[in-house]
Scaffold this motif. Structure first.
Motif, PDB file in Angstrom:
ATOM      1  N   ALA A  49       8.768  -4.159  11.389  1.00  0.00           N
ATOM      2  CA  ALA A  49       7.433  -4.780  11.382  1.00  0.00           C
ATOM      3  C   ALA A  49       6.623  -4.332  10.168  1.00  0.00           C
ATOM      4  O   ALA A  49       6.800  -3.229   9.655  1.00  0.00           O
ATOM      5  N   HIS A  50       5.764  -5.222   9.727  1.00  0.00           N
ATOM      6  CA  HIS A  50       4.848  -4.865   8.641  1.00  0.00           C
ATOM      7  C   HIS A  50       3.600  -4.198   9.232  1.00  0.00           C
ATOM      8  O   HIS A  50       3.260  -4.416  10.392  1.00  0.00           O
ATOM      9  N   TYR A  51       2.945  -3.381   8.401  1.00  0.00           N
ATOM     10  CA  TYR A  51       1.715  -2.686   8.831  1.00  0.00           C
ATOM     11  C   TYR A  51       0.599  -3.643   9.248  1.00  0.00           C
ATOM     12  O   TYR A  51      -0.388  -3.213   9.828  1.00  0.00           O
ATOM     13  N   TYR A  52       0.704  -4.903   8.867  1.00  0.00           N
ATOM     14  CA  TYR A  52      -0.367  -5.852   9.197  1.00  0.00           C
ATOM     15  C   TYR A  52      -0.148  -6.534  10.545  1.00  0.00           C
ATOM     16  O   TYR A  52      -0.964  -7.359  10.947  1.00  0.00           O
ATOM     17  N   THR A  53       0.966  -6.217  11.228  1.00  0.00           N
ATOM     18  CA  THR A  53       1.125  -6.781  12.572  1.00  0.00           C
ATOM     19  C   THR A  53       0.236  -5.981  13.525  1.00  0.00           C
ATOM     20  O   THR A  53      -0.285  -4.912  13.162  1.00  0.00           O
ATOM     21  N   GLY A  69       6.989  -0.879   7.790  1.00  0.00           N
ATOM     22  CA  GLY A  69       7.014  -0.574   6.363  1.00  0.00           C
ATOM     23  C   GLY A  69       6.233  -1.558   5.533  1.00  0.00           C
ATOM     24  O   GLY A  69       5.691  -2.545   6.044  1.00  0.00           O
ATOM     25  N   ASP A  70       6.185  -1.286   4.224  1.00  0.00           N
ATOM     26  CA  ASP A  70       5.628  -2.270   3.293  1.00  0.00           C
ATOM     27  C   ASP A  70       6.751  -3.254   2.959  1.00  0.00           C
ATOM     28  O   ASP A  70       7.879  -3.105   3.448  1.00  0.00           O
ATOM     29  N   SER A  71       6.481  -4.259   2.140  1.00  0.00           N
ATOM     30  CA  SER A  71       7.515  -5.285   1.956  1.00  0.00           C
ATOM     31  C   SER A  71       8.769  -4.737   1.290  1.00  0.00           C
ATOM     32  O   SER A  71       9.872  -5.182   1.606  1.00  0.00           O
ATOM     33  N   LEU A  72       8.638  -3.760   0.419  1.00  0.00           N
ATOM     34  CA  LEU A  72       9.835  -3.190  -0.224  1.00  0.00           C
ATOM     35  C   LEU A  72      10.689  -2.457   0.816  1.00  0.00           C
ATOM     36  O   LEU A  72      11.900  -2.652   0.907  1.00  0.00           O
ATOM     37  N   ALA A 143       7.190 -10.553  -4.394  1.00  0.00           N
ATOM     38  CA  ALA A 143       8.028 -10.751  -3.200  1.00  0.00           C
ATOM     39  C   ALA A 143       7.426 -11.798  -2.267  1.00  0.00           C
ATOM     40  O   ALA A 143       8.163 -12.448  -1.514  1.00  0.00           O
ATOM     41  N   ASN A 144       6.106 -11.995  -2.337  1.00  0.00           N
ATOM     42  CA  ASN A 144       5.425 -12.951  -1.450  1.00  0.00           C
ATOM     43  C   ASN A 144       5.623 -14.387  -1.927  1.00  0.00           C
ATOM     44  O   ASN A 144       4.674 -15.106  -2.226  1.00  0.00           O
ATOM     45  N   THR A 145       6.883 -14.801  -2.042  1.00  0.00           N
ATOM     46  CA  THR A 145       7.215 -16.154  -2.488  1.00  0.00           C
ATOM     47  C   THR A 145       8.405 -16.652  -1.670  1.00  0.00           C
ATOM     48  O   THR A 145       9.127 -15.858  -1.048  1.00  0.00           O
ATOM     49  N   THR A 158       7.600  -5.949  -5.669  1.00  0.00           N
ATOM     50  CA  THR A 158       6.574  -5.811  -4.628  1.00  0.00           C
ATOM     51  C   THR A 158       5.408  -5.039  -5.243  1.00  0.00           C
ATOM     52  O   THR A 158       5.529  -4.495  -6.351  1.00  0.00           O
ATOM     53  N   SER A 159       4.316  -4.947  -4.513  1.00  0.00           N
ATOM     54  CA  SER A 159       3.123  -4.304  -5.095  1.00  0.00           C
ATOM     55  C   SER A 159       3.381  -2.839  -5.424  1.00  0.00           C
ATOM     56  O   SER A 159       2.776  -2.292  -6.339  1.00  0.00           O
ATOM     57  N   SER A 160       4.308  -2.210  -4.709  1.00  0.00           N
ATOM     58  CA  SER A 160       4.536  -0.779  -4.939  1.00  0.00           C
ATOM     59  C   SER A 160       5.220  -0.496  -6.282  1.00  0.00           C
ATOM     60  O   SER A 160       5.253   0.642  -6.731  1.00  0.00           O
ATOM     61  N   VAL A 228      -7.496   0.800  -2.395  1.00  0.00           N
ATOM     62  CA  VAL A 228      -7.481  -0.664  -2.529  1.00  0.00           C
ATOM     63  C   VAL A 228      -6.064  -1.188  -2.765  1.00  0.00           C
ATOM     64  O   VAL A 228      -5.295  -0.604  -3.540  1.00  0.00           O
ATOM     65  N   HIS A 229      -5.749  -2.313  -2.113  1.00  0.00           N
ATOM     66  CA  HIS A 229      -4.477  -2.993  -2.379  1.00  0.00           C
ATOM     67  C   HIS A 229      -4.675  -3.845  -3.645  1.00  0.00           C
ATOM     68  O   HIS A 229      -5.731  -4.468  -3.809  1.00  0.00           O
ATOM     69  N   PRO A 230      -3.661  -3.910  -4.523  1.00  0.00           N
ATOM     70  CA  PRO A 230      -3.875  -4.624  -5.797  1.00  0.00           C
ATOM     71  C   PRO A 230      -3.984  -6.143  -5.687  1.00  0.00           C
ATOM     72  O   PRO A 230      -4.158  -6.817  -6.712  1.00  0.00           O
ATOM     73  N   GLU A 231      -3.906  -6.708  -4.482  1.00  0.00           N
ATOM     74  CA  GLU A 231      -4.163  -8.150  -4.328  1.00  0.00           C
ATOM     75  C   GLU A 231      -5.667  -8.426  -4.258  1.00  0.00           C
ATOM     76  O   GLU A 231      -6.090  -9.574  -4.163  1.00  0.00           O
ATOM     77  N   ALA A 232      -6.479  -7.360  -4.280  1.00  0.00           N
ATOM     78  CA  ALA A 232      -7.937  -7.538  -4.235  1.00  0.00           C
ATOM     79  C   ALA A 232      -8.454  -7.887  -5.637  1.00  0.00           C
ATOM     80  O   ALA A 232      -7.793  -7.599  -6.647  1.00  0.00           O
ATOM     81  N   GLY A 244      -2.821   0.855  -4.449  1.00  0.00           N
ATOM     82  CA  GLY A 244      -1.394   0.916  -4.121  1.00  0.00           C
ATOM     83  C   GLY A 244      -1.012  -0.037  -3.007  1.00  0.00           C
ATOM     84  O   GLY A 244      -1.868  -0.704  -2.404  1.00  0.00           O
ATOM     85  N   SER A 245       0.289  -0.097  -2.752  1.00  0.00           N
ATOM     86  CA  SER A 245       0.818  -0.924  -1.661  1.00  0.00           C
ATOM     87  C   SER A 245       0.386  -0.313  -0.332  1.00  0.00           C
ATOM     88  O   SER A 245      -0.180   0.794  -0.299  1.00  0.00           O
ATOM     89  N   THR A 246       0.692  -0.971   0.749  1.00  0.00           N
ATOM     90  CA  THR A 246       0.298  -0.457   2.062  1.00  0.00           C
ATOM     91  C   THR A 246       0.860   0.947   2.301  1.00  0.00           C
ATOM     92  O   THR A 246       0.126   1.855   2.684  1.00  0.00           O
ATOM     93  N   SER A 247       2.159   1.129   2.045  1.00  0.00           N
ATOM     94  CA  SER A 247       2.766   2.457   2.266  1.00  0.00           C
ATOM     95  C   SER A 247       2.160   3.499   1.330  1.00  0.00           C
ATOM     96  O   SER A 247       1.981   4.662   1.708  1.00  0.00           O
TER      97      SER A 247
HETATM   98  P1  13P Z   1       2.875  -4.554   0.704  1.00  0.00           P
HETATM   99  O1  13P Z   1       4.082  -4.734  -0.133  1.00  0.00           O
HETATM  100  O2  13P Z   1       1.902  -3.595   0.143  1.00  0.00           O
HETATM  101  O3  13P Z   1       3.274  -4.232   2.101  1.00  0.00           O
HETATM  102  O4  13P Z   1       2.071  -5.935   0.733  1.00  0.00           O
HETATM  103  C1  13P Z   1       2.524  -7.061   1.381  1.00  0.00           C
HETATM  104  C2  13P Z   1       1.462  -8.014   1.608  1.00  0.00           C
HETATM  105  O5  13P Z   1       1.651  -9.083   2.125  1.00  0.00           O
HETATM  106  C3  13P Z   1       0.134  -7.640   1.182  1.00  0.00           C
HETATM  107  O6  13P Z   1      -0.788  -8.572   1.557  1.00  0.00           O
END
Ligand code: 13P
Ligand code: SF4
Length: 355
Positions: A49-53, A69-72, A143-145, A158-160, A228-232, A244-247
């Motif tokens: 599961a991802h941390y956002y669940t 975990g994070d996506s990686l 990775a979000n593609t 991935t963001s990490s 902050v997550h770098p998608e901001a 950084g990434s979630t992890s």
């Molecule tokens: P992470 O790789 O940091 O888990 O990010 C995935 C994601 O969807 C962030 O919005």
């Protein structure tokens, strides 16, 4: 370094967001915990599961020997597991990645319609056209593609690892064609020396974090560090003590001596943050609102589709919930995905050292 925004690509104006769960529906779903736990054991499945669940889904993971975990990390864990049935609680690109890396395993998802706005922002025909317009560029896809987009890329990241890969590719002297997150693209450009042709996509959750409002929250909590997550947006990233990434955010909060943190990422990460650091205080970074309502309220509506009810349904109807990726596309997408995993391993082992 130069950042060139790409124009004339199709970005959806409305992402057709799924309905949110009511508090009553959430409570009903939580009540299915023991049933879901029993079924996972019975089917000998691995839950990733991802941390956002939801906190309940993350707890289910912990109590059934699964991984959060994070996506990686999610990509790695599915590949390295010896279980034949993998349940990915996340969004579609995470399920597809798991399937591409484990073609002989059965990968299921509670809800195959769990999208990601970044994925939806990257139309395959526009990407093929952009590749023609920038024939010398190295194509780096987040990775979000979709699997189809990954199959067109030279690298996945991935963001990490994004800034590290930017630095690494700078040494090759070629520009990067980056898809699809505008903010992560700008973050890579600002932290490496690469020339980036940047796609204008956005994450509806992170794009909503707002710098002005954040400055007020900072004043109210002068000792808090901002993570902050770098998608901001850049203005929010510029106010960060750590990006950084979630992890990586989780790891930073654990080791840093500060006692208070303002967190600019999806709010379900607070479950793990509070478990890992019970004595520290975590504050939500503010999001922008439209007509008095926030767009996502820092809650990913697609991640919320991962209910326990849907997970039980998936385990009982594996065929209907299986992730399928076209064989040719999967084969092509494996190349940049493997490159990413090798790059990550080489960085960790010290085989690749960046300045
Ligand atoms: P992470 O790789 O940091 O888990 O990010 C995935 C994601 O969807 C962030 O919005
Ligand atoms: Fe996609 Fe944003 Fe949801 Fe992450 S939080 S899955 S980037 S929409």
């Amino acid at each position: 370094m130069p950042l060139h925004m790409i124009e004339n690509v199709t970005i959806p104006s409305d992402f057709n967001l799924p309905n949110r769960l009511t508090l009553e529906q959430k409570a009903q779903d939580d009540a299915l915990f023991e049933q879901a736990k029993e079924l996972i054991k019975q089917k000998n499945a691995l839950l990733i599961a991802h941390y956002y669940t939801s906190p309940t889904m993350q707890r289910l993971c912990e109590e059934t020997g699964g991984s959060i975990g994070d996506s990686l990390e999610m990509a790695r864990i599915g590949r390295d597991s010896d279980k034949d049935l993998i349940v990915v609680a996340g969004v579609r690109f995470m399920g597809e990645t798991a399937k591409i890396l484990s073609p002989n395993k059965t990968v299921i998802m509670p809800n195959l319609k769990a999208e990601c706005s970044l994925d939806l922002c990257c139309n395959i025909d526009d990407l093929k056209k952009a590749k023609q317009d920038h024939p010398d560029a190295t194509v780096v896809a987040y990775a979000n593609t979709s699997a189809e987009v990954k199959a067109q890329a030279d690298w996945i990241v991935t963001s990490s690892l994004a800034v590290e890969l930017g630095k690494y590719l700078t040494t090759q002297g070629k520009p990067i064609l980056w898809v699809p997150d505008r903010h992560l693209g700008s973050y890579i450009a600002n932290n490496s020396n690469c020339d980036i042709y940047c796609w204008p996509g956005r994450c509806i959750v992170h794009d909503a974090f707002e710098a002005n409002a954040l400055s007020f929250v900072k004043k109210e909590h002068p000792h808090a560090k901002v993570l902050v997550h770098p998608e901001a947006p850049k203005a929010v990233v510029d106010m960060a003590d750590y990006v950084g990434s979630t992890s990586q955010i989780l790891a930073f909060a654990k080791k840093d001596p500060a006692n208070e943190f303002i967190i600019a990422t999806e709010r379900n990460i607070f479950y793990k943050l509070s478990l890992a650091c019970p004595d520290k205080k975590f504050i939500e970074a503010p999001v922008a609102s439209t007509k008095g309502h926030c767009i996502s309220c820092a809650n990913c509506p697609w991640m919320e589709l991962n209910t326990l009810k849907a997970l039980i349904e998936a385990l009982n109807n594996v065929d209907e919930h299986s992730v399928h990726v076209d064989e040719t596309i999967a084969k092509a997408a494996t190349v940049p995905l493997d490159r990413m995993l090798k790059f990550s391993a080489d960085l960790k082992s010290g085989k690749i050292v960046l300045e």
